[in-house]
Design a protein around this motif. Structure first.
Motif, mmCIF file in Angstrom:
data_model
loop_
_atom_site.group_PDB
_atom_site.id
_atom_site.type_symbol
_atom_site.label_atom_id
_atom_site.label_comp_id
_atom_site.label_asym_id
_atom_site.label_seq_id
_atom_site.Cartn_x
_atom_site.Cartn_y
_atom_site.Cartn_z
ATOM 1 N N ALA A 92 35.653 -2.040 16.726
ATOM 2 C CA ALA A 92 35.901 -1.570 18.092
ATOM 3 C C ALA A 92 37.193 -2.228 18.567
ATOM 4 O O ALA A 92 37.644 -3.227 17.983
ATOM 5 N N TYR A 93 37.774 -1.680 19.632
ATOM 6 C CA TYR A 93 39.041 -2.215 20.135
ATOM 7 C C TYR A 93 39.213 -1.866 21.608
ATOM 8 O O TYR A 93 38.613 -0.909 22.102
ATOM 9 N N PRO A 94 40.039 -2.655 22.319
ATOM 10 C CA PRO A 94 40.318 -2.358 23.727
ATOM 11 C C PRO A 94 41.215 -1.129 23.867
ATOM 12 O O PRO A 94 42.077 -0.876 23.019
ATOM 13 N N CYS A 95 41.005 -0.392 24.938
ATOM 14 C CA CYS A 95 41.797 0.820 25.195
ATOM 15 C C CYS A 95 42.056 0.922 26.686
ATOM 16 O O CYS A 95 41.133 0.806 27.490
ATOM 17 N N ASP A 96 43.325 1.152 27.049
ATOM 18 C CA ASP A 96 43.651 1.285 28.466
ATOM 19 C C ASP A 96 44.013 2.723 28.852
ATOM 20 O O ASP A 96 44.542 2.968 29.929
ATOM 21 N N CYS A 97 43.707 3.694 28.006
ATOM 22 C CA CYS A 97 44.000 5.096 28.309
ATOM 23 C C CYS A 97 43.127 5.591 29.461
ATOM 24 O O CYS A 97 41.925 5.333 29.506
ATOM 25 N N SER A 98 43.739 6.326 30.360
ATOM 26 C CA SER A 98 43.007 6.950 31.459
ATOM 27 C C SER A 98 42.746 8.415 31.112
ATOM 28 O O SER A 98 43.310 8.946 30.149
ATOM 29 N N ARG A 99 41.943 9.062 31.918
ATOM 30 C CA ARG A 99 41.714 10.502 31.718
ATOM 31 C C ARG A 99 43.023 11.270 31.852
ATOM 32 O O ARG A 99 43.260 12.237 31.137
ATOM 33 N N THR A 100 43.871 10.821 32.763
ATOM 34 C CA THR A 100 45.173 11.463 32.942
ATOM 35 C C THR A 100 46.010 11.316 31.679
ATOM 36 O O THR A 100 46.682 12.264 31.255
ATOM 37 N N ASP A 101 45.967 10.131 31.060
ATOM 38 C CA ASP A 101 46.720 9.909 29.816
ATOM 39 C C ASP A 101 46.274 10.872 28.720
ATOM 40 O O ASP A 101 47.062 11.225 27.844
ATOM 41 N N LEU A 102 45.005 11.253 28.746
ATOM 42 C CA LEU A 102 44.437 12.079 27.681
ATOM 43 C C LEU A 102 44.357 13.561 28.049
ATOM 44 O O LEU A 102 43.779 14.357 27.302
ATOM 45 N N ALA A 103 44.937 13.939 29.165
ATOM 46 C CA ALA A 103 44.832 15.322 29.653
ATOM 47 C C ALA A 103 45.349 16.347 28.652
ATOM 48 O O ALA A 103 44.814 17.458 28.564
ATOM 49 N N ASP A 104 46.343 15.992 27.871
ATOM 50 C CA ASP A 104 46.920 16.940 26.912
ATOM 51 C C ASP A 104 46.367 16.775 25.498
ATOM 52 O O ASP A 104 46.834 17.441 24.570
ATOM 53 N N ALA A 105 45.399 15.887 25.323
ATOM 54 C CA ALA A 105 44.811 15.673 23.993
ATOM 55 C C ALA A 105 44.019 16.919 23.585
ATOM 56 O O ALA A 105 43.516 17.658 24.434
ATOM 57 N N PRO A 106 43.929 17.172 22.283
ATOM 58 C CA PRO A 106 43.162 18.343 21.836
ATOM 59 C C PRO A 106 41.695 18.234 22.224
ATOM 60 O O PRO A 106 41.173 17.144 22.446
ATOM 61 N N ARG A 107 41.036 19.381 22.294
ATOM 62 C CA ARG A 107 39.610 19.438 22.640
ATOM 63 C C ARG A 107 38.834 19.849 21.403
ATOM 64 O O ARG A 107 39.289 20.640 20.607
ATOM 65 N N GLY A 108 37.630 19.289 21.277
ATOM 66 C CA GLY A 108 36.735 19.623 20.184
ATOM 67 C C GLY A 108 35.376 20.001 20.727
ATOM 68 O O GLY A 108 35.205 20.157 21.942
ATOM 69 N N PRO A 109 34.382 20.105 19.873
ATOM 70 C CA PRO A 109 33.048 20.522 20.310
ATOM 71 C C PRO A 109 32.391 19.537 21.276
ATOM 72 O O PRO A 109 31.510 19.906 22.035
ATOM 73 N N LEU A 110 32.835 18.288 21.284
ATOM 74 C CA LEU A 110 32.249 17.285 22.174
ATOM 75 C C LEU A 110 33.160 16.941 23.346
ATOM 76 O O LEU A 110 32.897 16.004 24.086
ATOM 77 N N GLY A 111 34.250 17.682 23.529
ATOM 78 C CA GLY A 111 35.191 17.406 24.607
ATOM 79 C C GLY A 111 36.521 16.934 24.056
ATOM 80 O O GLY A 111 36.915 17.299 22.946
ATOM 81 N N THR A 112 37.208 16.085 24.814
ATOM 82 C CA THR A 112 38.515 15.583 24.408
ATOM 83 C C THR A 112 38.403 14.788 23.112
ATOM 84 O O THR A 112 37.527 13.944 22.965
ATOM 85 N N ILE A 113 39.301 15.067 22.175
ATOM 86 C CA ILE A 113 39.355 14.308 20.920
ATOM 87 C C ILE A 113 40.341 13.169 21.139
ATOM 88 O O ILE A 113 41.551 13.397 21.312
#
Length: 181
Positions: A92-113
């Motif tokens: 596991a690792y720390p992550c500071d990404c926000s939902r806004t940061d991930l807005a353009d990330a691809p989507r899969g069957p479970l949501g944002t990838i």
């Protein structure tokens, strides 16, 4: 074994009652135990007194559970220790990404990838904790859907187990409970 795990965000509603009936009947049909575990680990969403009202409603409907009602908040030290073991092991690792940061990330069957942005590190002080996934296939047999196979890394990416606000995500709790069965 079966369990019913309501969140004390309000009174017992019809959907939760249906879930309770289903888990109760499945446990009893297999001569198993039925447990009630209150998911009281998200204080901002909880309503005062909701836990006791939910338990009282279950009693009024005639449910009988095995053992004491379990309150998830008492498991916090175990959750924190599990997260620390995953961090220490590089799983596991720390992550500071926000939902806004991930807005353009691809989507899969479970949501944002999750694209792995923080896999190699981040510098923020307040972070969420993500589990490092792989693309090895995970396969299991589901009683209703049959054989299910998923590749976590490409279908959902690394997922959050402890939120930025320090609250444990429900997924890690479920993994812990499943391992106890």
């Amino acid at each position: 074994m079966g369990r019913f795990a309501p969140s004390p965000t309000g009174p017992l509603h019809f959907g939760s009652l249906v879930a309770a009936v289903a888990s109760y009947l499945q446990a009893r049909a297999h001569d198993g135990r039925w447990l009630v575990r209150v998911e009281d680990i998200d204080p901002p969403r909880e309503q005062p007194g909701a836990s006791s009202r939910i338990v009282a409603a279950l009693e009024r409907y005639g449910f009988e559970w095995d053992g004491e009602v379990i309150f998830q908040r008492h498991s916090r030290p175990a959750h924190d220790a599990a997260v620390q073991r995953l961090l220490d092991g590089g799983l596991a690792y720390p992550c500071d990404c926000s939902r806004t940061d991930l807005a353009d990330a691809p989507r899969g069957p479970l949501g944002t990838i999750y694209p792995g942005t923080c896999r190699e590190g981040c510098i923020a002080l307040e972070t969420a904790i993500r589990v490092r996934t792989t693309d090895a296939p995970i396969t299991f047999d589901d009683a209703l859907q049959g054989t299910v196979t998923q590749r976590l890394e490409s279908e959902s990416g690394d997922f959050i187990i402890r939120r930025r606000d320090g609250l444990i995500d429900h997924l890690i709790q479920q993994v812990r409970i499943e391992r106890q069965k």
